[in-house]
Design a protein around this motif. Structure first.
Motif, mmCIF file in Angstrom:
data_model
loop_
_atom_site.group_PDB
_atom_site.id
_atom_site.type_symbol
_atom_site.label_atom_id
_atom_site.label_comp_id
_atom_site.label_asym_id
_atom_site.label_seq_id
_atom_site.Cartn_x
_atom_site.Cartn_y
_atom_site.Cartn_z
ATOM 1 N N UNK A 89 45.909 89.186 81.949
ATOM 2 C CA UNK A 89 46.090 88.035 81.061
ATOM 3 C C UNK A 89 44.977 87.017 81.285
ATOM 4 N N UNK A 90 44.597 86.824 82.541
ATOM 5 C CA UNK A 90 43.511 85.912 82.889
ATOM 6 C C UNK A 90 42.197 86.388 82.260
ATOM 7 N N UNK A 91 41.970 87.689 82.307
ATOM 8 C CA UNK A 91 40.752 88.269 81.749
ATOM 9 C C UNK A 91 40.701 88.102 80.232
ATOM 10 N N UNK A 92 41.852 88.232 79.583
ATOM 11 C CA UNK A 92 41.898 88.028 78.137
ATOM 12 C C UNK A 92 41.389 86.641 77.768
ATOM 13 N N UNK A 93 41.785 85.646 78.539
ATOM 14 C CA UNK A 93 41.336 84.270 78.281
ATOM 15 C C UNK A 93 39.837 84.115 78.561
ATOM 16 N N UNK A 118 37.522 86.460 78.282
ATOM 17 C CA UNK A 118 36.772 87.106 77.206
ATOM 18 C C UNK A 118 36.713 86.221 75.959
ATOM 19 N N UNK A 119 37.813 85.544 75.671
ATOM 20 C CA UNK A 119 37.824 84.627 74.528
ATOM 21 C C UNK A 119 36.861 83.464 74.770
ATOM 22 N N UNK A 120 36.838 82.967 75.998
ATOM 23 C CA UNK A 120 35.924 81.875 76.345
ATOM 24 C C UNK A 120 34.472 82.341 76.208
ATOM 25 N N UNK A 121 34.186 83.547 76.697
ATOM 26 C CA UNK A 121 32.816 84.074 76.641
ATOM 27 C C UNK A 121 32.355 84.223 75.191
ATOM 28 N N UNK A 122 33.240 84.724 74.326
ATOM 29 C CA UNK A 122 32.891 84.861 72.905
ATOM 30 C C UNK A 122 32.590 83.495 72.289
ATOM 31 N N UNK A 123 33.431 82.516 72.607
ATOM 32 C CA UNK A 123 33.241 81.165 72.061
ATOM 33 C C UNK A 123 31.961 80.540 72.610
ATOM 34 N N UNK A 124 31.667 80.801 73.875
ATOM 35 C CA UNK A 124 30.463 80.247 74.494
ATOM 36 C C UNK A 124 29.205 80.791 73.821
ATOM 37 N N UNK A 125 29.197 82.087 73.562
ATOM 38 C CA UNK A 125 28.049 82.701 72.892
ATOM 39 C C UNK A 125 27.876 82.113 71.498
ATOM 40 N N UNK A 126 29.002 81.990 70.779
ATOM 41 C CA UNK A 126 28.949 81.448 69.420
ATOM 42 C C UNK A 126 28.409 80.012 69.423
ATOM 43 N N UNK A 185 24.708 85.113 76.279
ATOM 44 C CA UNK A 185 24.848 86.500 75.820
ATOM 45 C C UNK A 185 24.742 87.465 76.988
ATOM 46 N N UNK A 186 23.816 87.204 77.898
ATOM 47 C CA UNK A 186 23.633 88.086 79.052
ATOM 48 C C UNK A 186 24.853 88.062 79.971
ATOM 49 N N UNK A 187 25.393 86.864 80.214
ATOM 50 C CA UNK A 187 26.572 86.751 81.077
ATOM 51 C C UNK A 187 27.777 87.430 80.443
ATOM 52 N N UNK A 188 27.920 87.258 79.128
ATOM 53 C CA UNK A 188 29.047 87.919 78.455
ATOM 54 C C UNK A 188 28.967 89.432 78.624
ATOM 55 N N UNK A 189 27.776 89.994 78.497
ATOM 56 C CA UNK A 189 27.624 91.447 78.663
ATOM 57 C C UNK A 189 27.977 91.874 80.079
ATOM 58 N N UNK A 190 27.582 91.055 81.062
ATOM 59 C CA UNK A 190 27.913 91.361 82.457
ATOM 60 C C UNK A 190 29.422 91.317 82.675
ATOM 61 N N UNK A 191 30.060 90.313 82.094
ATOM 62 C CA UNK A 191 31.517 90.183 82.215
ATOM 63 C C UNK A 191 32.203 91.377 81.573
ATOM 64 N N UNK A 192 31.758 91.764 80.390
ATOM 65 C CA UNK A 192 32.368 92.901 79.688
ATOM 66 C C UNK A 192 32.216 94.187 80.495
ATOM 67 N N UNK A 193 31.059 94.364 81.145
ATOM 68 C CA UNK A 193 30.860 95.542 81.980
ATOM 69 C C UNK A 193 31.802 95.555 83.171
ATOM 70 N N UNK A 194 31.967 94.391 83.806
ATOM 71 C CA UNK A 194 32.891 94.277 84.935
ATOM 72 C C UNK A 194 34.334 94.483 84.498
#
Length: 309
Positions: free
Chosen positions: A59-63, A65-73, A150-159
């Motif tokens: 559940x924590x990870x879901x939040x 990922x949403x933050x990372x998407x918003x940050x990139x946008x 964008x780079x951090x989001x990709x790293x997070x998604x990989x983890x």
């Protein structure tokens, strides 16, 4: 108090049930022959703590990922009015896991390897989101036009992908031994009748969820949905008719929890009837109905876990 297995809801709509069954295989036999109740309790403790950790962290990870998407946008100039909130994860269950119990026998080394990955990716994800927060707070994206976000989001998604892979591997590896451990505990457990019956309710409900997931993404079949409804209703009725009469003072207080479980299961039935009626009228399962079913499932699962803890 003897430990009973906590059940887990998987990350999607379907549920992964740790069930009580005979013939747990070679790994199960090893547990059954190793030190009895003490080893069984250690295995079940690990199972319960890991499941609690996996659920809360997911559940924590879901939040995150949403933050990372918003940050990139936002970093790329898109209009983001409110950034999603990500709080520090308070994973108390994870802190209770000190080692992998010896009761897992030949799978112990493999579980340790996956658990090490699970732990490191869990930590990495938290570190990366903090780095992303700092980047956004300082508005450094104005210098690189969001490249670092964008780079951090990709790293997070990989983890995240590695975290879930390790988590699912652990779930699969611990199940046989946990099933066998529960056999040891339930052998002379005062609540054996009620636990086995309640798990039958959970197993039937999981079958319902499996069907609804397929029909939600595919075509609604009223006859199949109704058949699963009838099977589940029968299991709920049988469990509700049991008179909770446990003399052992250590467990006698569990009666209200048993009744709460049955009430939640009955509420699930009400929503299931509504789903069938709406789907029949609209020709497909409605988003709102599946969301209500999903929420109700969590309530039934939570009531079950409270009852058996």
């Amino acid at each position: 108090m003897k430990k009973i297995i906590v059940l887990a809801m998987a990350l999607s709509l379907t549920a992964t049930v740790v069930s009580c069954k005979k013939g747990a295989g070679k790994l199960g036999s090893a547990v059954l022959n190793m030190g009895g109740e003490a080893d069984a309790n250690a295995v079940i403790d690990f199972n319960n703590n890991f499941i609690d950790s996996y659920k809360s962290t997911s559940k924590h990870i879901e939040r995150i990922l949403k933050y990372a998407d918003a940050a990139v946008a936002k970093s790329k100039g898109e209009n983001v009015l409110i950034m999603p909130i990500t709080l520090t994860s308070m994973d108390y269950s994870f802190s209770k896991i000190k080692e992998i119990p010896s009761g897992f026998d030949k799978e112990k080394a493999a579980i340790e390897k996956d658990f090490s990955i699970y732990k490191s990716k869990k930590e990495n994800i938290d570190k990366k989101v903090e780095e992303l927060k700092s980047y956004m707070t300082s508005e450094d994206y104005k210098d690189d036009k969001g490249a670092k976000a964008e780079a951090i989001r990709k790293e997070i998604e990989g983890d995240v992908n590695a975290f879930y892979t390790a988590g699912e591997n652990i779930m699969l590896k611990i199940k046989p031994a946990t099933d066998a451990a529960e056999e040891v505990i339930l052998k002379d457990h005062p609540m054996k009748e009620y636990i086995i019956s309640s798990k039958s309710v959970m197993n039937s409900m999981d079958s319902v969820i499996d069907l609804l997931e397929k029909q939600y993404s595919g075509q609604f079949n009223e006859a199949e949905a109704q058949k699963k409804y009838d099977e589940f209703a029968k299991a709920v009725e049988a469990n509700s008719k049991l008179n909770f009469d446990v003399k052992d003072q250590q467990y006698s207080y569990k009666k209200p929890q048993f009744e709460s479980f049955n009430k939640n299961a009955s509420n699930f039935l009400d929503l299931y009837r509504k789903l069938i009626r709406d789907a029949k009228e609209k020709g497909k399962i409605q988003d709102n109905d599946i969301q209500q079913i999903d929420s109700s499932y969590e309530s039934v699962l939570g009531a079950y876990n409270i009852f058996v803890k």
